[in-house]
Design an enzyme around this catalytic site. Sequence first.
Site, PDB file in Angstrom:
ATOM      1  N   ARG A 134      -4.813   1.164  10.622  1.00  0.00           N
ATOM      2  CA  ARG A 134      -5.669   0.776  11.745  1.00  0.00           C
ATOM      3  C   ARG A 134      -5.657   1.919  12.749  1.00  0.00           C
ATOM      4  NH1 ARG A 134      -7.514  -2.639   8.952  1.00  0.00           N
ATOM      5  NH2 ARG A 134      -7.492  -4.894   9.259  1.00  0.00           N
ATOM      6  N   HIS A 184     -14.154   3.528   7.571  1.00  0.00           N
ATOM      7  CA  HIS A 184     -13.286   2.397   7.162  1.00  0.00           C
ATOM      8  C   HIS A 184     -13.722   1.845   5.803  1.00  0.00           C
ATOM      9  CE1 HIS A 184     -10.610  -1.138   8.659  1.00  0.00           C
ATOM     10  NE2 HIS A 184     -10.521  -0.967   7.349  1.00  0.00           N
ATOM     11  N   ILE A 221       0.847  -1.210   0.000  1.00  0.00           N
ATOM     12  CA  ILE A 221       0.000   0.000   0.000  1.00  0.00           C
ATOM     13  C   ILE A 221       0.875   1.251   0.000  1.00  0.00           C
ATOM     14  CG2 ILE A 221      -1.716   1.323   1.320  1.00  0.00           C
ATOM     15  CD1 ILE A 221      -2.771  -1.448   2.354  1.00  0.00           C
ATOM     16  N   GLU A 256     -13.812   0.649  16.203  1.00  0.00           N
ATOM     17  CA  GLU A 256     -14.813   0.669  15.119  1.00  0.00           C
ATOM     18  C   GLU A 256     -16.004  -0.218  15.454  1.00  0.00           C
ATOM     19  OE1 GLU A 256     -12.649  -0.317  11.572  1.00  0.00           O
ATOM     20  OE2 GLU A 256     -11.418   1.472  11.741  1.00  0.00           O
TER      21      GLU A 256
END
Length: 314
Positions: free
Chosen positions: A233, A280, A155, A262
């Site tokens: 995260r 998210h 990523i 979350e």
Amino acid sequence: MSQTLLLIGPLLPSVMDTLESTYTVHRYWESTDKDALLASIADSCIGVVTDGGNGVSADILKKLPAVKIVSVFGVGVDAVDLAWCRDHGIGVSNTPDVLSDDVADMAMALALAVSRQLVVGDQYARAGKWPAQGAMPLTRRVMGKRAGIYGMGSIGKALAMRLEGFRMPISYCNRSPRSDSDNYTFVASLEELASQVDYLFVTAAATAGTIGSIDAGVLDALGPDGYLINVSRGTLVDEVALLSCLQEKRIAGAGLDVFADEPNIPPAFFTLDNVVLQPHNASGTWETREAMGKLVLDNLAAYLAGQPLLTAVV
Ligand code: 8YV
């Protein structure tokens, strides 16, 4: 007889359809007596399918001694008890790479949105303030600013490609320098990286070494002109410290796709106009979620065919 699986939470409907037409699937989240469900499939359940947020705990795995594979719909495996899996010969697979472009897009979108005040501007336009009050306040340029990437994995690299398009000099902090990232400057200390950049992008996995690492020291090093963008995260960030920094303008702003608890977001974030929030959703495109689902199914099929997992974590 088809193999028995436990599905921890709902997935993309097309993935659930294929799972349920291929295997005998028990829906954990819908069960009203979860212990009874686990007891009833203890001898037969050979696999668990779950998403990155729910993962699967040792408490559940303990009750399913026949499980030999955990197939995760997501790249992050921090919610899976990996130590238990390792110790009990359970293979774990995830869905890396297929989501990297969308997550990198979201990181870039958040950086642009918070710097150019897209949400504030949208509300300004919709509220009819333009004719009444004239132009909205000026915003901050992204182009050419200094970018820091915390976690130069798949990523991070996809994000770096995008940042290059914005002619942003790139530094990164990683466990070790990467031989494929020679164009970028390696900085060993996260705090030092934060002090050198205008944007600190968080793309590192949540591990014992990274959880809580973005603390008040790092945020103060980022400073009043710096932005924090998190697509990894929420647990990597000290959210209380982040909120104080945002409220006191000790950093310029934040773009957040992820949160520590979350789906609950601390309500104090909702009052701030120097943050842009997302529920998210960085990998949340049809294209990527289909690709993630395919990898979940292919990993299960590989295990059942006695083949190595395609994207093994454990
Ligand atoms: C998903 C993720 O949103 O890949 C991950 O680790 O957090 C996300 O891509 C999640 O796993 C799907 O529910």
